[in-house]
Design a protein around this motif. Structure first.
Motif, PDB file in Angstrom:
ATOM      1  N   GLN A  36      -9.498   0.035   0.002  1.00 14.94           N
ATOM      2  CA  GLN A  36      -8.082  -0.307   0.133  1.00 14.94           C
ATOM      3  C   GLN A  36      -7.299  -0.805  -0.662  1.00 14.94           C
ATOM      4  O   GLN A  36      -6.062  -0.327  -0.960  1.00 14.94           O
ATOM      5  CB  GLN A  36      -8.031  -1.519   1.174  1.00 14.94           C
ATOM      6  CG  GLN A  36      -8.718  -1.013   2.548  1.00 14.94           C
ATOM      7  CD  GLN A  36      -7.775   0.062   3.460  1.00 14.94           C
ATOM      8  OE1 GLN A  36      -6.598  -0.113   3.374  1.00 14.94           O
ATOM      9  NE2 GLN A  36      -8.318   1.135   3.690  1.00 14.94           N
ATOM     10  N   GLY A  37      -7.845  -1.551  -1.803  1.00 10.87           N
ATOM     11  CA  GLY A  37      -6.885  -2.040  -2.849  1.00 10.87           C
ATOM     12  C   GLY A  37      -6.547  -0.967  -3.927  1.00 10.87           C
ATOM     13  O   GLY A  37      -5.477  -1.284  -4.652  1.00 10.87           O
ATOM     14  N   GLN A  38      -6.928   0.055  -3.607  1.00  9.39           N
ATOM     15  CA  GLN A  38      -6.498   1.259  -4.778  1.00  9.39           C
ATOM     16  C   GLN A  38      -5.722   2.221  -4.149  1.00  9.39           C
ATOM     17  O   GLN A  38      -5.244   3.173  -4.873  1.00  9.39           O
ATOM     18  CB  GLN A  38      -7.749   1.945  -5.231  1.00  9.39           C
ATOM     19  CG  GLN A  38      -8.477   0.997  -6.412  1.00  9.39           C
ATOM     20  CD  GLN A  38      -9.254  -0.170  -5.772  1.00  9.39           C
ATOM     21  OE1 GLN A  38      -9.931  -0.046  -4.652  1.00  9.39           O
ATOM     22  NE2 GLN A  38      -8.849  -1.468  -6.471  1.00  9.39           N
ATOM     23  N   PRO A 238      -9.411  -5.619  -9.292  1.00 10.24           N
ATOM     24  CA  PRO A 238      -8.711  -4.416  -8.954  1.00 10.24           C
ATOM     25  C   PRO A 238      -7.653  -3.825  -9.845  1.00 10.24           C
ATOM     26  O   PRO A 238      -7.398  -2.724  -9.971  1.00 10.24           O
ATOM     27  CB  PRO A 238      -8.052  -4.938  -7.606  1.00 10.24           C
ATOM     28  CG  PRO A 238      -8.062  -6.279  -7.385  1.00 10.24           C
ATOM     29  CD  PRO A 238      -9.383  -6.809  -8.088  1.00 10.24           C
TER      30      PRO A 238
END
Length: 262
Positions: A36-38, A238
């Protein structure tokens, strides 16, 4: 958000953005949510394909042990690329997802534009070392059978927010997908002819030597070690992860022959 049916098994996947295809596979007992963070950064210039392996997340959890294997997983990746209209793609993943990316390249080298191998080992050449790994995989499956999804609480941050419907699929996946049968993947490393980036967290001690090995054996491979990161490097750091990966991906686009694939 969509599902692909393979011989009665529904495989959940998502496509974000447009551009050259990039498929990422999560680690064992994690899900596509780990990326999700990418999504924002990677989907700006790529068609980003994320998915849940069988027995995980929002995909199906077949009861047949034969539904879980390296060959089935490689077939799932190929079918997902077909569904996304991608003849070729940057193929990558973390841990088991990285191993399966290497296995996909061994089976379908013409479909791989580049490899992104994250916190991963390439398997084992020696039978005794492989058996130690496989015993651990079988024990993991047995624990999921005994403890159910409560076992996830004892695992790493990578699994902190994952959602699985039941533990049976994870147990079967441990025995059929996490366990390894031969040395074909590790022996294929010198034959890899596509650009490859090996990423590892500096604190991911069990996978540091494996990352060095892959970087040395894959011709021309690049390696990035991310400080203050463990096994889930993209979750632990991240921003540093994106800063390591984007130049590699941008370099592929700059060196692409003719028009980029879409």
């Amino acid at each position: 958000m969509a599902k692909l049916n393979r011989s009665g098994v529904d495989i959940y996947y998502e496509i974000h953005g447009s551009g050259p295809p990039l498929i990422l596979t999560h680690g064992y007992s994690s899900t596509s949510a780990m990326w999700q963070g990418q999504i924002e950064a990677l989907s700006k210039r790529h068609k980003l394909i994320l998915w849940d392996m069988r027995g995980h997340g929002q995909s199906d959890y077949p009861d047949n042990p034969d539904a879980y294997s390296e060959a089935q997983t490689v077939g799932d990746i190929a079918a997902l690329l077909d569904a996304a209209g991608a003849d070729t793609a940057v193929v990558g993943g973390l841990s088991l997802g990285g191993y399966m990316s290497l296995a996909f390249h061994r089976a379908h080298p013409a479909r791989v534009r580049a490899l992104l191998i994250i916190d991963t080992g390439p398997g084992f050449k020696k039978d005794d070392a492989r058996e130690v790994w496989n015993k651990r995989a079988r024990d993991t499956g047995d624990r999921f059978d005994r403890e159910g999804l409560e076992m996830l609480k004892s695992l790493s941050a990578e699994r902190a927010s994952v959602t699985h419907r039941n533990a049976k699929g994870l147990a079967l996946a441990a025995r059929g997908m996490l366990a390894q049968r031969d040395a074909r993947v590790i022996e294929s490393l010198p034959d890899i002819k596509v650009p490859s980036l090996v990423v590892v967290g500096a604190d991911d001690t069990p996978f540091l030597a494996a990352s060095d090995y892959m970087a040395a054996k894959i011709p021309g491979a690049q390696k990035a070690v991310i400080p203050n990161a463990g096994h889930a490097v993209n979750i632990d750091q991240p921003q540093a992860f994106i800063e390591a990966v984007l130049p590699f991906l941008d370099g592929l686009a700059a060196n692409a022959p003719g028009k980029a694939a879409s």
